[in-house]
Design an enzyme around this catalytic site. Structure first.
Site, PDB file in Angstrom:
ATOM      1  N   THR A  12       0.827  -1.217   0.000  1.00 55.65           N
ATOM      2  CA  THR A  12       0.000   0.000   0.000  1.00 55.65           C
ATOM      3  C   THR A  12       0.860   1.265   0.000  1.00 55.65           C
ATOM      4  O   THR A  12       0.661   2.168  -0.818  1.00 55.65           O
ATOM      5  CB  THR A  12      -0.914   0.004   1.252  1.00 55.65           C
ATOM      6  OG1 THR A  12      -1.638  -1.224   1.251  1.00 55.65           O
ATOM      7  CG2 THR A  12      -1.871   1.163   1.243  1.00 55.65           C
ATOM      8  N   ILE A  13       1.799   1.352   0.911  1.00 56.53           N
ATOM      9  CA  ILE A  13       2.647   2.551   0.994  1.00 56.53           C
ATOM     10  C   ILE A  13       3.776   2.479  -0.034  1.00 56.53           C
ATOM     11  O   ILE A  13       4.043   3.445  -0.757  1.00 56.53           O
ATOM     12  CB  ILE A  13       3.231   2.700   2.429  1.00 56.53           C
ATOM     13  CG1 ILE A  13       2.102   2.855   3.462  1.00 56.53           C
ATOM     14  CG2 ILE A  13       4.215   3.884   2.497  1.00 56.53           C
ATOM     15  CD1 ILE A  13       1.209   4.054   3.298  1.00 56.53           C
ATOM     16  N   CYS A 141       0.548   7.893   9.555  1.00 58.44           N
ATOM     17  CA  CYS A 141      -0.378   8.807   8.874  1.00 58.44           C
ATOM     18  C   CYS A 141      -1.049   9.774   9.854  1.00 58.44           C
ATOM     19  O   CYS A 141      -1.071  10.991   9.629  1.00 58.44           O
ATOM     20  CB  CYS A 141      -1.432   8.011   8.122  1.00 58.44           C
ATOM     21  SG  CYS A 141      -2.171   6.676   9.107  1.00 58.44           S
ATOM     22  N   ARG A 169     -10.127   4.776  10.283  1.00 60.45           N
ATOM     23  CA  ARG A 169     -10.658   3.782   9.346  1.00 60.45           C
ATOM     24  C   ARG A 169     -10.224   2.388   9.812  1.00 60.45           C
ATOM     25  O   ARG A 169      -9.168   2.228  10.409  1.00 60.45           O
ATOM     26  CB  ARG A 169     -10.178   4.073   7.914  1.00 60.45           C
ATOM     27  CG  ARG A 169      -8.654   4.001   7.707  1.00 60.45           C
ATOM     28  CD  ARG A 169      -8.204   2.578   7.395  1.00 60.45           C
ATOM     29  NE  ARG A 169      -6.790   2.447   7.152  1.00 60.45           N
ATOM     30  CZ  ARG A 169      -5.901   2.070   8.060  1.00 60.45           C
ATOM     31  NH1 ARG A 169      -6.261   1.836   9.309  1.00 60.45           N
ATOM     32  NH2 ARG A 169      -4.626   1.913   7.730  1.00 60.45           N
ATOM     33  N   GLY A 196      -0.511  10.361  20.857  1.00 56.42           N
ATOM     34  CA  GLY A 196       0.054  11.484  21.624  1.00 56.42           C
ATOM     35  C   GLY A 196       1.553  11.316  21.811  1.00 56.42           C
ATOM     36  O   GLY A 196       2.354  12.176  21.400  1.00 56.42           O
ATOM     37  N   HIS A 221      -9.010   8.828   7.946  1.00 58.93           N
ATOM     38  CA  HIS A 221      -9.314   9.016   9.358  1.00 58.93           C
ATOM     39  C   HIS A 221      -9.918  10.418   9.514  1.00 58.93           C
ATOM     40  O   HIS A 221      -9.677  11.296   8.685  1.00 58.93           O
ATOM     41  CB  HIS A 221      -8.045   8.991  10.215  1.00 58.93           C
ATOM     42  CG  HIS A 221      -7.154   7.813  10.002  1.00 58.93           C
ATOM     43  ND1 HIS A 221      -7.525   6.528  10.318  1.00 58.93           N
ATOM     44  CD2 HIS A 221      -5.880   7.722   9.538  1.00 58.93           C
ATOM     45  CE1 HIS A 221      -6.515   5.710  10.057  1.00 58.93           C
ATOM     46  NE2 HIS A 221      -5.510   6.409   9.569  1.00 58.93           N
TER      47      HIS A 221
HETATM   48  P1  NAD Z   1       1.221  -3.701   3.127  1.00 55.54           P
HETATM   49  O1  NAD Z   1       0.938  -4.987   3.813  1.00 55.54           O
HETATM   50  O2  NAD Z   1       0.193  -3.101   2.232  1.00 55.54           O
HETATM   51  O3  NAD Z   1       2.560  -3.827   2.274  1.00 55.54           O
HETATM   52  C1  NAD Z   1       3.710  -4.417   2.773  1.00 55.54           C
HETATM   53  C2  NAD Z   1       4.487  -5.051   1.614  1.00 55.54           C
HETATM   54  O4  NAD Z   1       5.719  -5.567   2.107  1.00 55.54           O
HETATM   55  C3  NAD Z   1       3.751  -6.229   0.960  1.00 55.54           C
HETATM   56  O5  NAD Z   1       3.838  -6.095  -0.452  1.00 55.54           O
HETATM   57  C4  NAD Z   1       4.551  -7.449   1.423  1.00 55.54           C
HETATM   58  O6  NAD Z   1       4.541  -8.472   0.452  1.00 55.54           O
HETATM   59  C5  NAD Z   1       5.944  -6.864   1.556  1.00 55.54           C
HETATM   60  N1  NAD Z   1       6.813  -7.590   2.471  1.00 55.54           N
HETATM   61  C6  NAD Z   1       6.513  -8.240   3.605  1.00 55.54           C
HETATM   62  N2  NAD Z   1       7.622  -8.750   4.182  1.00 55.54           N
HETATM   63  C7  NAD Z   1       8.661  -8.401   3.374  1.00 55.54           C
HETATM   64  C8  NAD Z   1      10.070  -8.625   3.421  1.00 55.54           C
HETATM   65  N3  NAD Z   1      10.610  -9.304   4.426  1.00 55.54           N
HETATM   66  N4  NAD Z   1      10.829  -8.118   2.426  1.00 55.54           N
HETATM   67  C9  NAD Z   1      10.277  -7.423   1.412  1.00 55.54           C
HETATM   68  N5  NAD Z   1       8.951  -7.180   1.316  1.00 55.54           N
HETATM   69  C10 NAD Z   1       8.159  -7.662   2.294  1.00 55.54           C
HETATM   70  O7  NAD Z   1       1.629  -2.677   4.288  1.00 55.54           O
HETATM   71  P2  NAD Z   1       1.466  -1.088   4.296  1.00 55.54           P
HETATM   72  O8  NAD Z   1       0.072  -0.740   4.685  1.00 55.54           O
HETATM   73  O9  NAD Z   1       2.027  -0.524   3.051  1.00 55.54           O
HETATM   74  O10 NAD Z   1       2.381  -0.699   5.537  1.00 55.54           O
HETATM   75  C11 NAD Z   1       3.783  -0.594   5.435  1.00 55.54           C
HETATM   76  C12 NAD Z   1       4.286   0.275   6.559  1.00 55.54           C
HETATM   77  O11 NAD Z   1       3.713   1.571   6.429  1.00 55.54           O
HETATM   78  C13 NAD Z   1       3.938  -0.195   7.975  1.00 55.54           C
HETATM   79  O12 NAD Z   1       4.957   0.194   8.849  1.00 55.54           O
HETATM   80  C14 NAD Z   1       2.681   0.610   8.273  1.00 55.54           C
HETATM   81  O13 NAD Z   1       2.439   0.745   9.659  1.00 55.54           O
HETATM   82  C15 NAD Z   1       3.024   1.929   7.615  1.00 55.54           C
HETATM   83  N6  NAD Z   1       1.885   2.768   7.280  1.00 55.54           N
HETATM   84  C16 NAD Z   1       0.771   2.237   6.700  1.00 55.54           C
HETATM   85  C17 NAD Z   1      -0.313   3.071   6.412  1.00 55.54           C
HETATM   86  C18 NAD Z   1      -1.576   2.541   5.795  1.00 55.54           C
HETATM   87  O14 NAD Z   1      -2.612   3.157   5.960  1.00 55.54           O
HETATM   88  N7  NAD Z   1      -1.557   1.456   5.075  1.00 55.54           N
HETATM   89  C19 NAD Z   1      -0.230   4.426   6.696  1.00 55.54           C
HETATM   90  C20 NAD Z   1       0.950   4.956   7.228  1.00 55.54           C
HETATM   91  C21 NAD Z   1       1.997   4.110   7.527  1.00 55.54           C
END
Ligand code: NAD
Length: 340
Positions: A12-13, A141, A169, A196, A221
């Site tokens: 996603t990110i 976020c 969300r 916080g 959110h």
């Molecule tokens: P996600 O599950 O959508 O994506 C993670 C990706 O990493 C997947 O494609 C997975 O296959 C890959 N992956 C897993 N293990 C791996 C490894 N060992 N080596 C390489 N790739 C690997 O997760 P996300 O939502 O993108 O979240 C990623 C980070 O961003 C987290 O720290 C999350 O807390 C943070 N984040 C997420 C959001 C959100 O709303 N989704 C917002 C802000 C921050």
């Protein structure tokens, strides 16, 4: 000099950061990585991003599906000046010894703890402090959204105290694993929520208490934010500051938008990629100043606001471009037209 960027974790990110990096004039993607074959691997191939995989024994899963594999994650990071680690929370910490061994810089996401890097980043607050660090963490976020507005008010009026409630969300739109389906979940039932203390990882001196709950929606959110200011403020001055900030968007009264659903429609009408809202969506009509109390509602797109911060963190760590110029370059390369 072009900054060579690898994205470890193309989810996603990661996929959003990859597209934002590829759009920058001073950066290039040297690779993205995944664990297993899925539709996102086809997108990486279509975009021309070399695809590396964490477990090389899975190479046939990708290649039999018509997606070439460029190599292992270690091979990818050797090509990079900086790695954006966008793996799921906790995996980044496990990757740290690999980055240390190969002496490559890494940018972590909010799912990792502050202690993983000892430095938490926001481009409006501490861009210059990221220079020459090996590890930086872009805060989550919600924290990004809170830090942007609190810092802007703090610079002008001084902030005595912040109280914020986050209506969160439940999952991302593409996520089929998480609920709730029919509940409002207190997250957690005790105060404060983790937001916080996380704000204090960037704004060390700010007094803040937060509470959060999760509702059955997927897009954005909503924050109910109240700040006690040290200096008298006016609503006009607060709106002026918001309008002047490159990452604080104002949802204006004539737009008639009073929900996340309408905001998503508006992002889509603006032709934003994936309907992403990179800025805070602050509802103009909600901005209220009573004596030294400021109230407002702001919508935060969980998948998007951290993306632009990652791009700035790359410049902050790997170049001499100053903060304001980086934010301008990032926004311009994305064709960032503000919410109305
Ligand atoms: P996600 O599950 O959508 O994506 C993670 C990706 O990493 C997947 O494609 C997975 O296959 C890959 N992956 C897993 N293990 C791996 C490894 N060992 N080596 C390489 N790739 C690997 O997760 P996300 O939502 O993108 O979240 C990623 C980070 O961003 C987290 O720290 C999350 O807390 C943070 N984040 C997420 C959001 C959100 O709303 N989704 C917002 C802000 C921050």
């Amino acid at each position: 000099m072009t900054i060579k960027v690898a994205i470890n974790g193309y989810g996603t990110i990661g996929k959003r950061v990859a597209d934002a990096v590829a759009a920058q004039p001073d950066m290039e993607i040297v690779g993205v990585s995944k664990t297993s074959m899925n539709a996102e691997a086809y997108i990486a191939k279509d975009r021309g991003y070399p695809l590396f995989i964490a477990d090389i024994t899975k190479r046939p899963d990708f290649e039999n599906a018509g997606v070439p594999v460029a190599g292992t994650v270690v091979e990818m990071i050797k090509k990079a000046d900086v790695v954006v680690d966008a793996t799921p929370g906790g995996v980044g910490l496990k990757n740290k010894p690999m980055y240390e061994e190969h002496k490559v810089r890494a940018i972590y996401q909010g799912g990792e703890k502050h202690t993983t890097t000892g430095f938490s980043f926001n481009s409006s607050v501490n861009y210059a402090e990221a220079k020459d660090r090996q590890f930086t963490r872009v805060v989550s976020c919600n924290t990004t959204g809170l830090v942007r507005i609190i810092h802007e008010m703090d610079k002008d009026f001084g902030v005595e105290m912040v109280r914020a409630v986050m209506v969160r969300r439940a999952s991302d739109p593409g996520d089929i694993k998480r609920g709730p389906v029919d509940a409002i979940v207190l997250d957690p039932v005790t105060l404060p929520s983790h937001h916080g203390p996380d704000v204090q990882s960037v704004l060390h001196h700010i007094k803040i208490t937060t509470a959060a709950m999760i509702v059955p929606t997927t897009f954005m959110h909503m924050h109910v934010l109240q700040m006690t200011l040290k200096q008298p403020a006016t609503r006009e001055r607060v709106l002026e500051l918001i309008e002047a900030h490159p990452r604080l968007g104002l949802v204006r009264k004539p737009a008639g938008i009073a929900s996340t659903a309408q905001l998503r429609e508006h992002m889509s009408d603006l032709n934003r990629p994936r309907s992403d809202m990179w800025e805070n969506g602050i509802f103009e009509e909600s901005v209220s100043v009573v004596e030294n109390e400021l109230w407002l509602f702001q919508a935060i797109h969980q998948e998007a606001d951290v993306v632009v911060e990652n791009v700035d963190a790359i410049r902050a760590m790997c170049s001499d471009v100053p903060a304001e110029e980086s934010v301008r370059m990032t926004n311009e390369a994305l064709g960032f037209v503000a919410v109305k």
